[in-house]
Write a protein that holds these residues in place. Sequence first.
Motif, PDB file in Angstrom:
ATOM      1  N   LEU A 289      47.185 -49.760  93.264  1.00  0.00           N
ATOM      2  CA  LEU A 289      46.639 -48.737  94.155  1.00  0.00           C
ATOM      3  C   LEU A 289      47.374 -48.753  95.498  1.00  0.00           C
ATOM      4  N   LEU A 290      47.663 -49.958  95.986  1.00  0.00           N
ATOM      5  CA  LEU A 290      48.403 -50.055  97.238  1.00  0.00           C
ATOM      6  C   LEU A 290      49.805 -49.464  97.093  1.00  0.00           C
ATOM      7  N   ALA A 291      50.430 -49.691  95.936  1.00  0.00           N
ATOM      8  CA  ALA A 291      51.764 -49.129  95.698  1.00  0.00           C
ATOM      9  C   ALA A 291      51.717 -47.609  95.710  1.00  0.00           C
ATOM     10  N   ASP A 292      50.639 -47.031  95.147  1.00  0.00           N
ATOM     11  CA  ASP A 292      50.486 -45.573  95.165  1.00  0.00           C
ATOM     12  C   ASP A 292      50.419 -45.043  96.592  1.00  0.00           C
ATOM     13  N   LEU A 293      49.743 -45.802  97.459  1.00  0.00           N
ATOM     14  CA  LEU A 293      49.592 -45.356  98.837  1.00  0.00           C
ATOM     15  C   LEU A 293      50.947 -45.223  99.527  1.00  0.00           C
ATOM     16  N   GLN A 294      51.925 -46.053  99.144  1.00  0.00           N
ATOM     17  CA  GLN A 294      53.234 -46.004  99.791  1.00  0.00           C
ATOM     18  C   GLN A 294      53.946 -44.675  99.549  1.00  0.00           C
ATOM     19  N   HIS A 295      53.584 -43.980  98.482  1.00  0.00           N
ATOM     20  CA  HIS A 295      54.236 -42.707  98.158  1.00  0.00           C
ATOM     21  C   HIS A 295      53.522 -41.504  98.768  1.00  0.00           C
ATOM     22  N   ASP A 296      52.387 -41.747  99.398  1.00  0.00           N
ATOM     23  CA  ASP A 296      51.618 -40.650 100.007  1.00  0.00           C
ATOM     24  C   ASP A 296      52.042 -40.504 101.467  1.00  0.00           C
ATOM     25  N   HIS A 297      53.185 -39.863 101.679  1.00  0.00           N
ATOM     26  CA  HIS A 297      53.724 -39.735 103.036  1.00  0.00           C
ATOM     27  C   HIS A 297      54.315 -38.339 103.226  1.00  0.00           C
ATOM     28  N   PRO A 298      54.461 -37.884 104.458  1.00  0.00           N
ATOM     29  CA  PRO A 298      55.085 -36.583 104.710  1.00  0.00           C
ATOM     30  C   PRO A 298      56.595 -36.653 104.536  1.00  0.00           C
ATOM     31  N   ALA A 299      57.223 -35.494 104.466  1.00  0.00           N
ATOM     32  CA  ALA A 299      58.683 -35.451 104.478  1.00  0.00           C
ATOM     33  C   ALA A 299      59.172 -35.875 105.860  1.00  0.00           C
ATOM     34  N   PRO A 300      60.355 -36.467 105.949  1.00  0.00           N
ATOM     35  CA  PRO A 300      60.840 -36.943 107.251  1.00  0.00           C
ATOM     36  C   PRO A 300      60.824 -35.875 108.338  1.00  0.00           C
ATOM     37  N   ASP A 301      61.170 -34.630 107.979  1.00  0.00           N
ATOM     38  CA  ASP A 301      61.221 -33.591 109.012  1.00  0.00           C
ATOM     39  C   ASP A 301      59.843 -33.080 109.411  1.00  0.00           C
ATOM     40  N   HIS A 302      58.792 -33.588 108.761  1.00  0.00           N
ATOM     41  CA  HIS A 302      57.419 -33.238 109.136  1.00  0.00           C
ATOM     42  C   HIS A 302      56.666 -34.424 109.743  1.00  0.00           C
ATOM     43  N   LEU A 303      57.371 -35.533 109.915  1.00  0.00           N
ATOM     44  CA  LEU A 303      56.685 -36.748 110.356  1.00  0.00           C
ATOM     45  C   LEU A 303      56.101 -36.602 111.763  1.00  0.00           C
ATOM     46  N   LEU A 304      56.877 -36.091 112.703  1.00  0.00           N
ATOM     47  CA  LEU A 304      56.377 -35.952 114.070  1.00  0.00           C
ATOM     48  C   LEU A 304      55.199 -34.988 114.130  1.00  0.00           C
ATOM     49  N   ASP A 305      55.289 -33.881 113.403  1.00  0.00           N
ATOM     50  CA  ASP A 305      54.167 -32.935 113.387  1.00  0.00           C
ATOM     51  C   ASP A 305      52.925 -33.559 112.757  1.00  0.00           C
ATOM     52  N   THR A 306      53.117 -34.394 111.742  1.00  0.00           N
ATOM     53  CA  THR A 306      51.980 -35.078 111.119  1.00  0.00           C
ATOM     54  C   THR A 306      51.312 -36.011 112.120  1.00  0.00           C
ATOM     55  N   PHE A 307      52.116 -36.749 112.878  1.00  0.00           N
ATOM     56  CA  PHE A 307      51.552 -37.617 113.909  1.00  0.00           C
ATOM     57  C   PHE A 307      50.816 -36.793 114.970  1.00  0.00           C
ATOM     58  N   ARG A 308      51.402 -35.657 115.398  1.00  0.00           N
ATOM     59  CA  ARG A 308      50.741 -34.816 116.416  1.00  0.00           C
ATOM     60  C   ARG A 308      49.382 -34.347 115.917  1.00  0.00           C
ATOM     61  N   HIS A 309      49.356 -33.868 114.685  1.00  0.00           N
ATOM     62  CA  HIS A 309      48.095 -33.395 114.113  1.00  0.00           C
ATOM     63  C   HIS A 309      47.094 -34.540 113.997  1.00  0.00           C
ATOM     64  N   THR A 310      47.574 -35.714 113.583  1.00  0.00           N
ATOM     65  CA  THR A 310      46.686 -36.866 113.417  1.00  0.00           C
ATOM     66  C   THR A 310      46.122 -37.311 114.766  1.00  0.00           C
ATOM     67  N   LEU A 311      46.981 -37.402 115.775  1.00  0.00           N
ATOM     68  CA  LEU A 311      46.509 -37.806 117.103  1.00  0.00           C
ATOM     69  C   LEU A 311      45.468 -36.844 117.636  1.00  0.00           C
ATOM     70  N   GLY A 312      45.726 -35.548 117.488  1.00  0.00           N
ATOM     71  CA  GLY A 312      44.767 -34.557 117.969  1.00  0.00           C
ATOM     72  C   GLY A 312      43.433 -34.659 117.242  1.00  0.00           C
ATOM     73  N   GLY A 313      43.492 -34.868 115.928  1.00  0.00           N
ATOM     74  CA  GLY A 313      42.256 -34.980 115.161  1.00  0.00           C
ATOM     75  C   GLY A 313      41.457 -36.210 115.532  1.00  0.00           C
ATOM     76  N   ILE A 314      42.148 -37.339 115.718  1.00  0.00           N
ATOM     77  CA  ILE A 314      41.450 -38.580 116.082  1.00  0.00           C
ATOM     78  C   ILE A 314      40.838 -38.447 117.468  1.00  0.00           C
ATOM     79  N   ARG A 315      41.596 -37.879 118.414  1.00  0.00           N
ATOM     80  CA  ARG A 315      41.057 -37.718 119.773  1.00  0.00           C
ATOM     81  C   ARG A 315      39.806 -36.831 119.757  1.00  0.00           C
TER      82      ARG A 315
END
Length: 564
Positions: A289-315
Amino acid sequence: MRTLWLLALLVCLSLPVQAESWRHAVDAYFDNHFGYHPTDGTQAGFHQYDSRLEDVSAASRAAEAADLHSFLKRFEALPPASLSPSDRIDRDLLIHTIRGQLLELERIRSWRKNPDQYTSACTVSAFSLISRTFRTPPDRLEALIEREKAMPGVLQEARANLAHCPPEFVEIALDQLPDSISFFQHDVPEAFKTLQGDPLMAEFQASNEAVINALQAYQDWLKAVVAPHADGDFRLGADNLARMLADDEMVDVPLDRILAVGMTNMRANQAQFRRVAHGIDPNRPASALLADLQHDHPAPDHLLDTFRHTLGGIRSFIVRHHIVGIPSKVMPILEETPPFDRALTFASMDIPGPFEREATEAYFNVTLPDPGLTPEQVEDYMGGFNRGTIVSTAVHEAFPGHYVQYLWLQRLHDKARQLITAYSTSEGWAHYCEQMMLDQGLFKNDPKLRLGQLQDALLRNARLVVSLQMHRGRMTRDQAVQFFVHEGYQTPTDARREVLRGTADPLYLCYTLGKLQIMKLRADYLQAHPGATIGQFHDAFMRQGILPVCLIRRALLGSDGPLL
């Protein structure tokens, strides 16, 4: 009654004098500290130190120790009753800080046996001048040149100071040196590339080349002379470890008691890990299950936008659920890690020093995969930015972790609390938040996110146990590696890296130690204040600065009480 009234009046009249004397003593202590540690001055925002580099000679260490003994006597001689309650806490903070500094200088003496300290002194001092854009680029380059001119001398003093180095410390230094050399070869010049043609550049190229040559010579010396005869012992011993915890973290608790509490928490996390994994899929092992989690990631060119969305949602979640006050609406600036910092960080929060008045931006830096990587290498790299890691990194580094700590620290008008932070409270709070936010319902307590959080918790549990046992001679390095693998659920490669780090950083046990102290204090605070919310506790906790938890406990509950 008249005599008592007169006495009370005299006490009241003496308080401003004592307060002024206290402030002068605090200012004198920090002026002295930054004189010996100018890089700390730069990082704090005091730029009169920017052109100076640490004097690492044995004579300078002896002089610093003598000054610290004088300051210790000065602070101990101040009657606590003459100070305000807040200053009494600061007095204890400074006394224990000085004791910790003296323990290192006079008894543990890492400067006599850790060769990495000297290369780190060079890289950190240079990095502090290029990581933030205070002053003009020519001003910072001029300061860097002055520091670089002193760096070959630092590495020469290392040869005079070092003796009986532990082989682990030599291994760490030799592992780090190629990156340090690369840092000066590529990253430092990159930071000043806009100054091509400036008259200073020729002087910089000469000073920078001298540093590179000195580092390469130091590396050769470690390989040829030091490594073959490295016969030192990295272990602190029980007494030194206990004193380090008592002085640096103000945790005066028997080591076996800390170990017992840490093991109990580890067993609880292991049991919860198994329950969560079974709930996700009872037919597959947790490792799969942990190995599966490693594949659940955004594409590199969407990484910064994913972090922005995540930060906004957490805040938004924090504000909506009153988890903790966020003193500013300003978000950290999310950006790709600057080229000169790529080799040093995966993701980091670059926060200005508490007295920085120019470069006051806070940056959340994320290192994207190198364009030269193959598709398979990119996939492996992005596994480190899976969905669970993005959430835990955002919580730990920003909301409500280190960035929120920084925002609260900026509101203080207390020099000691602004400039002294406890390892166990800083990392303990950020680690505590990883669990607390899921407990409060972040992302609906997604079981896959919980599984990742528990694996991180078990890593920190293993650090606590391994540090306590290795440094007391109760566990070998090989046994420590097996403990990380079997009890901390880490890969053998990660386990070996963690054990090596623990030889030189015994206080990496502070992640779990701090988290457990905060959880105990929270339970005691909520019991003592019926009707209080978790958000009210968090605000009360943050108002005190990043003090050792026992001092925050004293401020919130009026007594030291049991820490664990």
